[in-house]
Design a protein around this motif. Sequence first.
Motif, short mmCIF file in Angstrom:
data_model
loop_
_atom_site.label_atom_id
_atom_site.label_comp_id
_atom_site.label_asym_id
_atom_site.label_seq_id
_atom_site.Cartn_x
_atom_site.Cartn_y
_atom_site.Cartn_z
N ALA A 255 -19.26 40.24 -17.80
CA ALA A 255 -17.68 40.26 -17.20
C ALA A 255 -16.45 40.33 -17.59
O ALA A 255 -15.44 40.36 -17.72
CB ALA A 255 -17.12 38.80 -15.78
N CYS A 256 -16.50 40.01 -18.93
CA CYS A 256 -15.97 39.89 -20.21
C CYS A 256 -15.01 41.56 -20.85
O CYS A 256 -16.07 42.45 -20.54
CB CYS A 256 -16.22 39.47 -21.34
N ASP A 257 -14.15 41.74 -21.13
CA ASP A 257 -13.74 42.60 -21.51
C ASP A 257 -14.49 43.34 -22.88
O ASP A 257 -14.40 44.44 -22.70
CB ASP A 257 -12.36 42.41 -21.86
N LEU A 258 -14.80 42.97 -23.19
CA LEU A 258 -14.97 42.74 -24.76
C LEU A 258 -16.65 41.86 -25.48
O LEU A 258 -16.87 41.37 -25.12
CB LEU A 258 -14.41 42.55 -25.82
N ARG A 259 -17.77 42.63 -25.79
CA ARG A 259 -18.92 41.96 -26.28
C ARG A 259 -18.95 41.57 -27.73
O ARG A 259 -19.90 42.82 -28.39
CB ARG A 259 -20.04 41.88 -24.98
N LEU A 260 -19.34 40.86 -28.74
CA LEU A 260 -19.06 40.54 -29.83
C LEU A 260 -21.05 39.88 -29.75
O LEU A 260 -21.51 38.85 -29.32
CB LEU A 260 -18.74 40.12 -30.93
N ALA A 261 -22.12 40.11 -31.08
CA ALA A 261 -23.08 39.46 -30.78
C ALA A 261 -23.44 39.63 -32.75
O ALA A 261 -23.36 40.44 -33.50
CB ALA A 261 -24.06 40.42 -29.96
N VAL A 262 -24.21 38.29 -32.59
CA VAL A 262 -25.12 38.29 -34.02
C VAL A 262 -25.98 39.11 -33.68
O VAL A 262 -26.51 39.08 -33.23
CB VAL A 262 -25.17 37.04 -34.07
N PRO A 263 -26.12 38.92 -35.14
CA PRO A 263 -27.71 40.15 -35.56
C PRO A 263 -29.07 39.89 -35.06
O PRO A 263 -29.96 40.57 -34.48
CB PRO A 263 -27.97 40.54 -37.06
N GLU A 264 -29.11 38.52 -34.60
CA GLU A 264 -30.04 37.65 -34.31
C GLU A 264 -30.28 37.18 -32.80
O GLU A 264 -31.58 37.81 -32.57
CB GLU A 264 -30.90 35.96 -34.71
N ALA A 265 -29.17 37.96 -32.35
CA ALA A 265 -29.43 38.22 -30.52
C ALA A 265 -30.67 38.65 -29.88
O ALA A 265 -30.17 40.24 -30.24
CB ALA A 265 -28.54 38.86 -30.27
N ARG A 266 -30.85 38.68 -28.52
CA ARG A 266 -31.80 39.27 -27.84
C ARG A 266 -30.77 39.47 -26.55
O ARG A 266 -30.32 37.92 -26.16
CB ARG A 266 -32.83 38.52 -28.13
N PHE A 267 -31.77 39.87 -25.90
CA PHE A 267 -30.99 40.16 -24.33
C PHE A 267 -32.33 41.05 -23.47
O PHE A 267 -32.62 41.60 -23.22
CB PHE A 267 -29.79 41.34 -24.67
#
Length: 204
Positions: free
Chosen positions: A107-119
């Motif tokens: 729902a956010c306009d932009l998404r940043l993530a750290v390299p270790e993130a998993r989805f």
Amino acid sequence: MIRIDQTDGIWTITLARPDKANSLTAAMLEQLCDAIDAATQAGARALILTGEGRVFSAGADLDEARAGLATSPLWEKLSGRIAQAECLSIAALNGTLAGGAFGMALACDLRLAVPEARFFYPVMKLGFLPQPSDPVRMAALIGPARARMILMAGARIDAQEALNWGLIDRISAPDQLLADARALCADAQSATAAHVAAIKRLIP
């Protein structure tokens, strides 16, 4: 279980339950809705959602999920509040994003993530339906086939693949994540709340 920081028109809302992988309770979902309402009413120009520790959120608290939280309308209420917030909204994903917590980031306009993130969003395996708006927002970002990969085939993707797909917009080093998110707020921060809202309404 959430923390709120207000600095020069930027509201940073932090999930603060790191000992439970920032899993969300019904009370936390209500607190998040209230915080976003308060930010909107206060004329915030930007809103950053992040988490404490190494996981953004594992989704629903397991005990409350078994008691019905997994199918609660609170999830859709929260993602709707975020999508309708008349300010720039950024998900600063400090780690893995899973399950119902996807709704906040989508729902956010932009998404940043750290390299270790998993989805991952294991609704097929768990026997639940996703929040109604999540498949629509996900498909708008990454296309219907990739949305099916996550929601139907149970794909678990890393940060680089998420960036390649368009699920996130940028990868940031853990010690730079919030600074990078705040840097993206600079133009909105120097504008009026009405101007920020007017530009956001022009973008489908």
